[in-house]
Scaffold this active site. Structure first.
Site, PDB file in Angstrom:
ATOM      1  N   ASP A   7      15.782  22.123 118.021  1.00  0.00           N
ATOM      2  CA  ASP A   7      16.743  21.082 117.647  1.00  0.00           C
ATOM      3  C   ASP A   7      17.786  21.014 118.758  1.00  0.00           C
ATOM      4  O   ASP A   7      17.876  21.929 119.601  1.00  0.00           O
ATOM      5  CB  ASP A   7      17.403  21.465 116.309  1.00  0.00           C
ATOM      6  CG  ASP A   7      18.477  20.462 115.878  1.00  0.00           C
ATOM      7  OD1 ASP A   7      18.261  19.244 116.016  1.00  0.00           O
ATOM      8  OD2 ASP A   7      19.555  20.899 115.412  1.00  0.00           O
ATOM      9  N   TYR A  39      22.868  15.476 120.755  1.00  0.00           N
ATOM     10  CA  TYR A  39      21.981  14.599 121.516  1.00  0.00           C
ATOM     11  C   TYR A  39      22.306  13.129 121.222  1.00  0.00           C
ATOM     12  O   TYR A  39      21.973  12.244 122.003  1.00  0.00           O
ATOM     13  CB  TYR A  39      20.520  14.835 121.097  1.00  0.00           C
ATOM     14  CG  TYR A  39      19.822  16.028 121.732  1.00  0.00           C
ATOM     15  CD1 TYR A  39      20.456  16.868 122.641  1.00  0.00           C
ATOM     16  CD2 TYR A  39      18.488  16.297 121.414  1.00  0.00           C
ATOM     17  CE1 TYR A  39      19.786  17.946 123.205  1.00  0.00           C
ATOM     18  CE2 TYR A  39      17.808  17.376 121.987  1.00  0.00           C
ATOM     19  CZ  TYR A  39      18.459  18.198 122.873  1.00  0.00           C
ATOM     20  OH  TYR A  39      17.783  19.259 123.433  1.00  0.00           O
ATOM     21  N   GLY A  40      22.915  12.901 120.039  1.00  0.00           N
ATOM     22  CA  GLY A  40      23.105  11.525 119.544  1.00  0.00           C
ATOM     23  C   GLY A  40      23.876  10.611 120.482  1.00  0.00           C
ATOM     24  O   GLY A  40      23.726   9.388 120.406  1.00  0.00           O
ATOM     25  N   CYS A  70      14.495  17.763 114.747  1.00  0.00           N
ATOM     26  CA  CYS A  70      15.634  16.937 115.137  1.00  0.00           C
ATOM     27  C   CYS A  70      15.213  15.472 115.070  1.00  0.00           C
ATOM     28  O   CYS A  70      14.281  15.061 115.777  1.00  0.00           O
ATOM     29  CB  CYS A  70      16.055  17.315 116.560  1.00  0.00           C
ATOM     30  SG  CYS A  70      17.409  16.321 117.217  1.00  0.00           S
ATOM     31  N   THR A  72      16.893  12.884 116.056  1.00  0.00           N
ATOM     32  CA  THR A  72      17.293  12.172 117.269  1.00  0.00           C
ATOM     33  C   THR A  72      16.286  12.426 118.387  1.00  0.00           C
ATOM     34  O   THR A  72      15.882  11.498 119.105  1.00  0.00           O
ATOM     35  CB  THR A  72      18.708  12.631 117.685  1.00  0.00           C
ATOM     36  OG1 THR A  72      19.565  12.494 116.552  1.00  0.00           O
ATOM     37  CG2 THR A  72      19.247  11.809 118.829  1.00  0.00           C
ATOM     38  N   CYS A 180      19.585  13.447 109.591  1.00  0.00           N
ATOM     39  CA  CYS A 180      19.899  14.348 110.707  1.00  0.00           C
ATOM     40  C   CYS A 180      19.824  15.752 110.133  1.00  0.00           C
ATOM     41  O   CYS A 180      20.345  16.015 109.042  1.00  0.00           O
ATOM     42  CB  CYS A 180      21.311  14.062 111.226  1.00  0.00           C
ATOM     43  SG  CYS A 180      21.954  15.335 112.339  1.00  0.00           S
TER      44      CYS A 180
HETATM   45  N1  DGL Z   1      19.928  17.658 114.235  1.00  0.00           N
HETATM   46  C1  DGL Z   1      19.898  16.463 115.034  1.00  0.00           C
HETATM   47  C2  DGL Z   1      19.178  15.354 114.282  1.00  0.00           C
HETATM   48  O1  DGL Z   1      18.404  15.645 113.385  1.00  0.00           O
HETATM   49  C3  DGL Z   1      21.271  16.164 115.534  1.00  0.00           C
HETATM   50  C4  DGL Z   1      21.302  15.180 116.618  1.00  0.00           C
HETATM   51  C5  DGL Z   1      22.396  15.330 117.621  1.00  0.00           C
HETATM   52  O2  DGL Z   1      22.488  16.368 118.237  1.00  0.00           O
HETATM   53  O3  DGL Z   1      23.135  14.356 117.795  1.00  0.00           O
HETATM   54  O4  DGL Z   1      19.315  14.198 114.570  1.00  0.00           O
END
Ligand code: DGL
Length: 259
Positions: A7, A39-40, A70, A72, A180
C-alpha cells in the site's frame, strides 16, 4: 506460500487483517510506502514507478502472488503491474457492487482519494455496478495523513469526517463505501457520525476471498505457518514500528524498504 501485500502506507494493514484471518496458513510480506504517502496527490507516472519498484522487490522475496492493498495504486497502475510481472496480482476497488445491492434508499456515499474518484477505472465501476443508484462521491483529503500519523479519532479527524460525510448523509445515503484502505481504521469515528442505520462497507474480506481462489489454483506447497510475517516501510522505522504494532495489535519486526 508467500504473498506480497503493499500500500502507499499502513492503510493496507486493514486488508492484511482479512487476509491473515481467512488464510491463516499463508506467509505474508507487507510493504508500506509511507515515505511517499499519500499517493492520492501524486502523478500517475510516479505511482506506476513506485508500484513497479515495490513489485520487483516483492518478486526478489520469492512471493507467489501480489495483493495491491491500495485503491489509488490499483486505479493508477494495476494494468502496468499486470503487464510487467508474470505472477497473479489481486487488486482492490471501491465496493460499489455490494453497496448498490444493499442500499434501500438507492443512495450510496463513496469516500476515496481524489485520484481514485477521477480514474477511468472508477467511472467504469460506476457504470457497470451502480447505474441504478445515486452515488455521492467525496474526495477525503487529509484522512490518509491522519491515519499515517496515528490520529484515528482526534478532533481534526472528526472535523474532516463531518465535513466530508454530512453532505452525503443529508442526501439520504444509507450505505457508505470506504474506497481507500486507510479508512477502515477510522471506522469508529465514521460510524459515530453516520449512526448505526448507515452501513459502512469496506472491501478487505472480498479481497481475501479472491486471494483464496487464486491460491487454490496455484500448485505450490503450503508454507510453514509458524513463519513470522515480515513488514517493510520506506518511512521512519521507529514510527512505522509503533504504528504497525498499534494497528496489527501485536509486536512485529519492521525492516527498512530500500527501493
Ligand atoms: N490506502 C490508499 C488507498 O486505498 C491510500 C491512497 C493514498 O495514499 O493517497 O487508496
Amino acid at each position: 506460500m508467500t504473498v506480497g501485500v503493499f500500500d502507499s502506507g499502513i492503510g493496507g494493514l486493514s486488508v492484511l487483517k482479512h487476509l491473515k484471518k481467512q488464510l491463516p496458513d499463508e506467509h505474508f510480506i507487507y510493504v508500506a510506502d509511507s515515505y511517499n504517502a499519500p499517493y492520492g496527490n501524486k502523478s500517475e507516472a510516479f505511482i506506476k514507478q513506485r508500484c513497479l519498484g515495490i513489485c520487483r522487490f516483492l518478486l526478489e522475496q520469492q512471493v507467489s502472488v501480489i495483493v495491491v492493498a491500495c485503491n489509488t495504486a490499483t486505479a493508477a497502475a494495476v494494468k502496468t503491474i499486470r503487464e510487467s510481472i508474470d505472477i497473479p496480482v489481486v487488486a482492490i476497488e471501491p465496493a460499489l457492487k455490494p453497496a448498490s445491492l444493499k442500499t434501500r434508499t438507492g443512495k450510496v456515499g463513496v469516500l476515496a482519494t481524489a485520484s481514485t474518484l477521477q480514474s477511468q477505472q472508477y467511472l467504469k465501476l460506476v457504470s457497470r455496478y451502480a447505474d441504478n443508484v445515486s452515488c455521492f462521491e467525496q474526495a477525503a483529503h487529509g484522512l490518509v495523513e491522519q491515519v499515517e500519523a496515528g490520529r484515528l479519532d482526534d478532533e481534526e479527524t472528526y472535523r474532516l469526517l463531518r465535513q466530508y460525510m454530512q453532505p452525503m448523509l443529508q442526501q439520504g445515503v444509507d450505505s457508505i463505501v470506504l474506497g481507500c484502505t486507510h479508512y477502515p481504521f477510522l471506522l469508529n469515528a465514521i460510524q459515530n457520525i453516520a449512526g448505526e442505520s448507515v452501513a459502512i462497507i469496506d472491501t478487505g474480506s472480498a479481497v481475501a476471498e479472491q486471494l483464496k481462489r487464486i491460491l487454490s489454483q496455484l500448485d505450490k506447497p503450503l508454507q510453514n505457518s509458524a513463519q513470522e510475517h515480515v513488514y517493510y516501510s520506506s518511512g521512519d522505522i521507529m514510527h512505522a514500528q509503533k504504528m504497525i504494532e498499534l494497528l496489527v495489535g501485536q509486536r512485529v519486526k519492521v525492516k527498512a524498504l530500500a527501493v
